[in-house]
Motif scaffolding. Sequence first.
Motif, PDB file in Angstrom:
ATOM      1  N   ILE A 194     -15.189  50.627   3.209  1.00 34.73           N
ATOM      2  CA  ILE A 194     -16.317  50.738   4.133  1.00 34.73           C
ATOM      3  C   ILE A 194     -17.291  49.583   3.920  1.00 34.73           C
ATOM      4  O   ILE A 194     -17.750  48.939   4.866  1.00 34.73           O
ATOM      5  N   THR A 195     -17.601  49.287   2.680  1.00 31.11           N
ATOM      6  CA  THR A 195     -18.548  48.226   2.378  1.00 31.11           C
ATOM      7  C   THR A 195     -17.989  46.853   2.755  1.00 31.11           C
ATOM      8  O   THR A 195     -18.705  46.013   3.299  1.00 31.11           O
ATOM      9  N   PHE A 196     -16.709  46.626   2.495  1.00 32.10           N
ATOM     10  CA  PHE A 196     -16.123  45.346   2.877  1.00 32.10           C
ATOM     11  C   PHE A 196     -16.075  45.191   4.391  1.00 32.10           C
ATOM     12  O   PHE A 196     -16.345  44.110   4.917  1.00 32.10           O
ATOM     13  N   ALA A 197     -15.739  46.255   5.119  1.00 32.13           N
ATOM     14  CA  ALA A 197     -15.749  46.178   6.580  1.00 32.13           C
ATOM     15  C   ALA A 197     -17.159  45.851   7.071  1.00 32.13           C
ATOM     16  O   ALA A 197     -17.348  44.985   7.933  1.00 32.13           O
ATOM     17  N   ALA A 198     -18.154  46.534   6.516  1.00 29.50           N
ATOM     18  CA  ALA A 198     -19.543  46.264   6.901  1.00 29.50           C
ATOM     19  C   ALA A 198     -19.933  44.828   6.582  1.00 29.50           C
ATOM     20  O   ALA A 198     -20.711  44.214   7.315  1.00 29.50           O
ATOM     21  N   GLY A 199     -19.378  44.280   5.519  1.00 34.68           N
ATOM     22  CA  GLY A 199     -19.662  42.895   5.151  1.00 34.68           C
ATOM     23  C   GLY A 199     -19.226  41.888   6.193  1.00 34.68           C
ATOM     24  O   GLY A 199     -19.767  40.788   6.255  1.00 34.68           O
ATOM     25  N   THR A 200     -18.276  42.279   7.049  1.00 34.03           N
ATOM     26  CA  THR A 200     -17.860  41.366   8.118  1.00 34.03           C
ATOM     27  C   THR A 200     -18.958  41.181   9.155  1.00 34.03           C
ATOM     28  O   THR A 200     -18.949  40.196   9.883  1.00 34.03           O
ATOM     29  N   THR A 201     -19.894  42.128   9.233  1.00 33.65           N
ATOM     30  CA  THR A 201     -20.986  42.015  10.203  1.00 33.65           C
ATOM     31  C   THR A 201     -22.344  41.781   9.555  1.00 33.65           C
ATOM     32  O   THR A 201     -23.211  41.152  10.157  1.00 33.65           O
ATOM     33  N   LEU A 202     -22.537  42.278   8.324  1.00 33.55           N
ATOM     34  CA  LEU A 202     -23.842  42.172   7.668  1.00 33.55           C
ATOM     35  C   LEU A 202     -23.928  41.058   6.631  1.00 33.55           C
ATOM     36  O   LEU A 202     -25.014  40.718   6.179  1.00 33.55           O
ATOM     37  N   GLY A 203     -22.793  40.531   6.203  1.00 37.26           N
ATOM     38  CA  GLY A 203     -22.786  39.526   5.150  1.00 37.26           C
ATOM     39  C   GLY A 203     -22.577  40.163   3.788  1.00 37.26           C
ATOM     40  O   GLY A 203     -22.420  41.375   3.667  1.00 37.26           O
ATOM     41  N   PRO A 204     -22.610  39.359   2.740  1.00 40.80           N
ATOM     42  CA  PRO A 204     -22.231  39.847   1.419  1.00 40.80           C
ATOM     43  C   PRO A 204     -23.309  40.625   0.663  1.00 40.80           C
ATOM     44  O   PRO A 204     -22.992  41.358  -0.269  1.00 40.80           O
ATOM     45  N   ALA A 205     -24.553  40.503   1.028  1.00 45.60           N
ATOM     46  CA  ALA A 205     -25.641  41.142   0.271  1.00 45.60           C
ATOM     47  C   ALA A 205     -25.879  42.555   0.797  1.00 45.60           C
ATOM     48  O   ALA A 205     -26.870  42.841   1.460  1.00 45.60           O
ATOM     49  N   ILE A 206     -24.939  43.455   0.485  1.00 35.77           N
ATOM     50  CA  ILE A 206     -25.028  44.835   0.974  1.00 35.77           C
ATOM     51  C   ILE A 206     -24.667  45.820  -0.121  1.00 35.77           C
ATOM     52  O   ILE A 206     -24.026  45.469  -1.113  1.00 35.77           O
ATOM     53  N   LEU A 207     -25.097  47.040   0.085  1.00 39.45           N
ATOM     54  CA  LEU A 207     -24.764  48.156  -0.808  1.00 39.45           C
ATOM     55  C   LEU A 207     -24.377  49.355   0.047  1.00 39.45           C
ATOM     56  O   LEU A 207     -24.777  49.462   1.207  1.00 39.45           O
ATOM     57  N   PHE A 263     -14.097  47.084 -11.958  1.00 41.34           N
ATOM     58  CA  PHE A 263     -13.386  48.339 -11.696  1.00 41.34           C
ATOM     59  C   PHE A 263     -12.244  48.122 -10.709  1.00 41.34           C
ATOM     60  O   PHE A 263     -11.159  48.684 -10.869  1.00 41.34           O
ATOM     61  N   SER A 264     -12.469  47.288  -9.704  1.00 40.34           N
ATOM     62  CA  SER A 264     -11.403  46.982  -8.748  1.00 40.34           C
ATOM     63  C   SER A 264     -10.250  46.261  -9.430  1.00 40.34           C
ATOM     64  O   SER A 264      -9.080  46.518  -9.129  1.00 40.34           O
ATOM     65  N   VAL A 265     -10.571  45.366 -10.348  1.00 39.73           N
ATOM     66  CA  VAL A 265      -9.537  44.665 -11.111  1.00 39.73           C
ATOM     67  C   VAL A 265      -8.766  45.663 -11.968  1.00 39.73           C
ATOM     68  O   VAL A 265      -7.530  45.623 -12.035  1.00 39.73           O
ATOM     69  N   LEU A 266      -9.467  46.583 -12.614  1.00 38.36           N
ATOM     70  CA  LEU A 266      -8.821  47.607 -13.437  1.00 38.36           C
ATOM     71  C   LEU A 266      -7.813  48.416 -12.623  1.00 38.36           C
ATOM     72  O   LEU A 266      -6.709  48.703 -13.091  1.00 38.36           O
ATOM     73  N   LEU A 267      -8.178  48.772 -11.386  1.00 36.07           N
ATOM     74  CA  LEU A 267      -7.289  49.559 -10.535  1.00 36.07           C
ATOM     75  C   LEU A 267      -6.196  48.711  -9.891  1.00 36.07           C
ATOM     76  O   LEU A 267      -5.210  49.248  -9.401  1.00 36.07           O
ATOM     77  N   GLY A 268      -6.373  47.395  -9.872  1.00 41.52           N
ATOM     78  CA  GLY A 268      -5.392  46.517  -9.246  1.00 41.52           C
ATOM     79  C   GLY A 268      -5.520  46.462  -7.733  1.00 41.52           C
ATOM     80  O   GLY A 268      -4.540  46.221  -7.028  1.00 41.52           O
ATOM     81  N   THR A 269      -6.730  46.655  -7.224  1.00 41.16           N
ATOM     82  CA  THR A 269      -6.970  46.668  -5.784  1.00 41.16           C
ATOM     83  C   THR A 269      -6.786  45.271  -5.202  1.00 41.16           C
ATOM     84  O   THR A 269      -7.214  44.286  -5.788  1.00 41.16           O
ATOM     85  N   ARG A 328     -11.988  38.060  -0.891  1.00 36.69           N
ATOM     86  CA  ARG A 328     -11.039  38.203  -2.006  1.00 36.69           C
ATOM     87  C   ARG A 328     -11.724  37.902  -3.341  1.00 36.69           C
ATOM     88  O   ARG A 328     -11.558  38.629  -4.320  1.00 36.69           O
ATOM     89  N   LYS A 329     -12.549  36.863  -3.360  1.00 41.07           N
ATOM     90  CA  LYS A 329     -13.290  36.515  -4.583  1.00 41.07           C
ATOM     91  C   LYS A 329     -14.298  37.617  -4.924  1.00 41.07           C
ATOM     92  O   LYS A 329     -14.494  37.928  -6.101  1.00 41.07           O
ATOM     93  N   GLY A 330     -14.940  38.181  -3.903  1.00 42.30           N
ATOM     94  CA  GLY A 330     -15.878  39.278  -4.141  1.00 42.30           C
ATOM     95  C   GLY A 330     -15.189  40.473  -4.766  1.00 42.30           C
ATOM     96  O   GLY A 330     -15.697  41.078  -5.716  1.00 42.30           O
ATOM     97  N   LEU A 331     -14.022  40.825  -4.256  1.00 47.32           N
ATOM     98  CA  LEU A 331     -13.258  41.944  -4.822  1.00 47.32           C
ATOM     99  C   LEU A 331     -12.847  41.636  -6.258  1.00 47.32           C
ATOM    100  O   LEU A 331     -12.961  42.488  -7.140  1.00 47.32           O
TER     101      LEU A 331
END
Length: 139
Positions: free
Chosen positions: A64-77, A18-24, A10-13
Amino acid sequence: MTALTFEDARKGLASQPFSVLLGTRLASFGDGETTLELDIREDLLQQNGFLHGGVLAYAADNAITFAAGTTLGPAILTGGFSINYLRPAKGLRLLAQARVLHSGRSQATCRCDLSVLGQDGTVTLCAAAQGTAVSIVRP
């Protein structure tokens, strides 16, 4: 890798302007899956009154990136993704539900279903995406 919590995600989002601008919002996160949601507003529509495809692509990419973060951690692109628009997106809220299909040490492949919640409460699939996220941590 230390497991990420819902609050970490949640903090990462919230750190993405841009995510804040869209209200995600982060609706769920963990165990190889995530759901992002955002309210469909008039300023996010294209000329025919449907949610703009760029908003759908953004939501797929981020989910997709957030789902991947559940297995790879936060340092992803994002490594890349493709999206298929199935029907016009019109409704109250966009739901981007992504899940990890396969994860290795440095890359995860995910699928994302993009649906809209209608005025009558029905959920309609409007796009499907698949993509990869890659770790930027060097072993």
